[in-house]
Design an enzyme around this catalytic site. Structure first.
Site, PDB file in Angstrom:
ATOM      1  N   SER A  61      13.475 -37.433 -59.673  1.00 44.50           N
ATOM      2  CA  SER A  61      13.198 -38.178 -60.909  1.00 44.50           C
ATOM      3  C   SER A  61      14.326 -38.163 -61.926  1.00 44.50           C
ATOM      4  O   SER A  61      14.256 -38.896 -62.916  1.00 44.50           O
ATOM      5  CB  SER A  61      11.933 -37.646 -61.558  1.00 44.50           C
ATOM      6  N   LYS A  64      15.792 -41.435 -62.760  1.00 44.45           N
ATOM      7  CA  LYS A  64      15.152 -42.377 -63.684  1.00 44.45           C
ATOM      8  C   LYS A  64      16.007 -42.602 -64.934  1.00 44.45           C
ATOM      9  O   LYS A  64      16.025 -43.684 -65.512  1.00 44.45           O
ATOM     10  CB  LYS A  64      13.765 -41.859 -64.090  1.00 44.45           C
ATOM     11  N   TYR A 188      13.472 -47.487 -55.276  1.00 43.53           N
ATOM     12  CA  TYR A 188      13.128 -46.259 -56.023  1.00 43.53           C
ATOM     13  C   TYR A 188      13.223 -45.032 -55.105  1.00 43.53           C
ATOM     14  O   TYR A 188      13.819 -44.017 -55.477  1.00 43.53           O
ATOM     15  CB  TYR A 188      11.729 -46.416 -56.635  1.00 43.53           C
ATOM     16  N   TYR A 240       7.255 -35.111 -68.449  1.00 43.85           N
ATOM     17  CA  TYR A 240       5.863 -35.571 -68.302  1.00 43.85           C
ATOM     18  C   TYR A 240       4.922 -34.733 -69.177  1.00 43.85           C
ATOM     19  O   TYR A 240       5.187 -34.567 -70.354  1.00 43.85           O
ATOM     20  CB  TYR A 240       5.421 -35.514 -66.827  1.00 43.85           C
ATOM     21  N   VAL A 258      11.688 -33.284 -58.725  1.00 39.56           N
ATOM     22  CA  VAL A 258      11.024 -32.367 -57.791  1.00 39.56           C
ATOM     23  C   VAL A 258      11.962 -31.822 -56.711  1.00 39.56           C
ATOM     24  O   VAL A 258      11.562 -30.976 -55.924  1.00 39.56           O
ATOM     25  CB  VAL A 258       9.753 -32.977 -57.147  1.00 39.56           C
TER      26      VAL A 258
END
Ligand code: GLN
Length: 305
Positions: A61, A64, A188, A240, A258
């Site tokens: 992630s 992103k 992605y 998050y 992760v």
């Protein structure tokens, strides 16, 4: 500084016992739990590292942040924030719940739904074309290095990433996704599988500490306003449903992945990357989080002092 980093790595490494490598992407579950690396790049050109700072891991992630930078540069903030919000979700990164209530409009670009939407805005129709565009941007912020994907991790996520496909389908249903679902989701997955080291990642984050300018090359990577937006999104949504805890303990814009990496930006000062594959239940590196907390305290980096 070197002495501080060595001491932090020695102290934080043991905390990995409290976590486990991600297992929902099976290829990630084989990582060694005791690894811990830290790398620091300062705006005035100094670099420091300790532990397993040159071990490759997949960005997951953390990508992103860079995909958002690439798309903001290309499409501008009006077009981007017409499709995605800028509010924390308070939910896990993979959650589908809010997306249905909110008519397919993701809460922010740091959760999976938001990132898949941002990926759909990359130029090119196919996932290969989108990914190639993203990689050109990424290689621009890491001059001199050829990046690649970890094919085992990519294949593993491609096979098991049904939740991400569900997010893509739901956004397509609401007419929000800007490309074919399969292409956005596959691009992605590819961007999540790009391999970096802590040294690479800290170097790549420097433009975010430098108001959008890479201090080493002097090149403006993104507009100053976009840099501010990205740092604000990392600070409020980058971890998050652990973003509040990260603000409290580290106090910097941050982004977890992760694969075990966390990127933290001290605006005007430095870019820091940590890697430790054992994760807490919210998907952040346990030892990496500890190391960043110690570093932030030692150097008084928190923005909220
Ligand atoms: N590729 C991972 C996923 O989509 C990234 C999640 C993360 O790093 N938090 O599930």
């Amino acid at each position: 500084m070197q002495e501080i980093l060595d001491r932090i790595v020695a102290k934080a490494r043991g905390h990995a016992r409290r976590g486990r490598p991600a297992s929902y992407i099976p290829a990630l579950s084989r990582a060694r739990r005791d690894l811990l690396g830290v790398s620091v790049f300062t705006l005035d050109g100094r670099t420091y590292h300790a532990g397993d700072h040159d071990r490759p891991f997949t960005m997951q992630s953390i990508s992103k942040v860079f995909c958002l930078a690439c798309v903001l540069k290309l499409r501008g903030d009006r077009a981007v924030f017409a499709l995605v919000d800028r509010e924390p979700s308070g939910d896990p990164f993979y959650s589908l719940v809010l997306l249905e209530y909110e008519n397919g409009r993701p809460r922010n670009p740091m959760i999976n739904a938001g990132a898949i939407l941002i990926t759909s805005l990359l130029p090119g129709r196919t996932s290969a074309a989108k990914f190639a565009h993203y990689m050109r941007f990424l290689e621009g912020v890491l001059p001199g290095k050829k990046l690649d994907i970890d094919p085992r991790v990519y294949a593993s996520e491609f096979e098991t990433g049904q939740r991400n496909r569900a997010l893509g389908c739901l956004m397509k249903h609401f007419g929000v996704l800007q490309s074919a679902t399969e292409d956005a989701v596959d691009a992605y997955f590819r961007q999540c599988s790009v391999r970096v080291t802590c040294d690479d990642l800290a170097r790549m984050g420097l433009f975010l500490a430098g108001r959008g300018v890479d201090p080493i090359t002097g090149r403006r990577v993104i507009a100053e306003g976009h840099c501010k937006t990205i740092n604000a999104l990392m600070a409020t949504c980058g971890l998050y449903d652990a973003s509040g805890d990260f603000a409290h303990r580290v106090g910097l814009p941050g982004k977890s992945g992760v694969g075990g990496g966390i990127l933290a930006i001290a605006p005007g000062k430095m870019s820091v990357a940590v890697y430790g594959p054992a994760l807490d239940p919210k998907g952040s590196s346990v030892a990496g989080f500890e190391a960043l907390e110690m570093l932030s305290q030692e150097l008084e980096l928190s923005l909220y002092l």
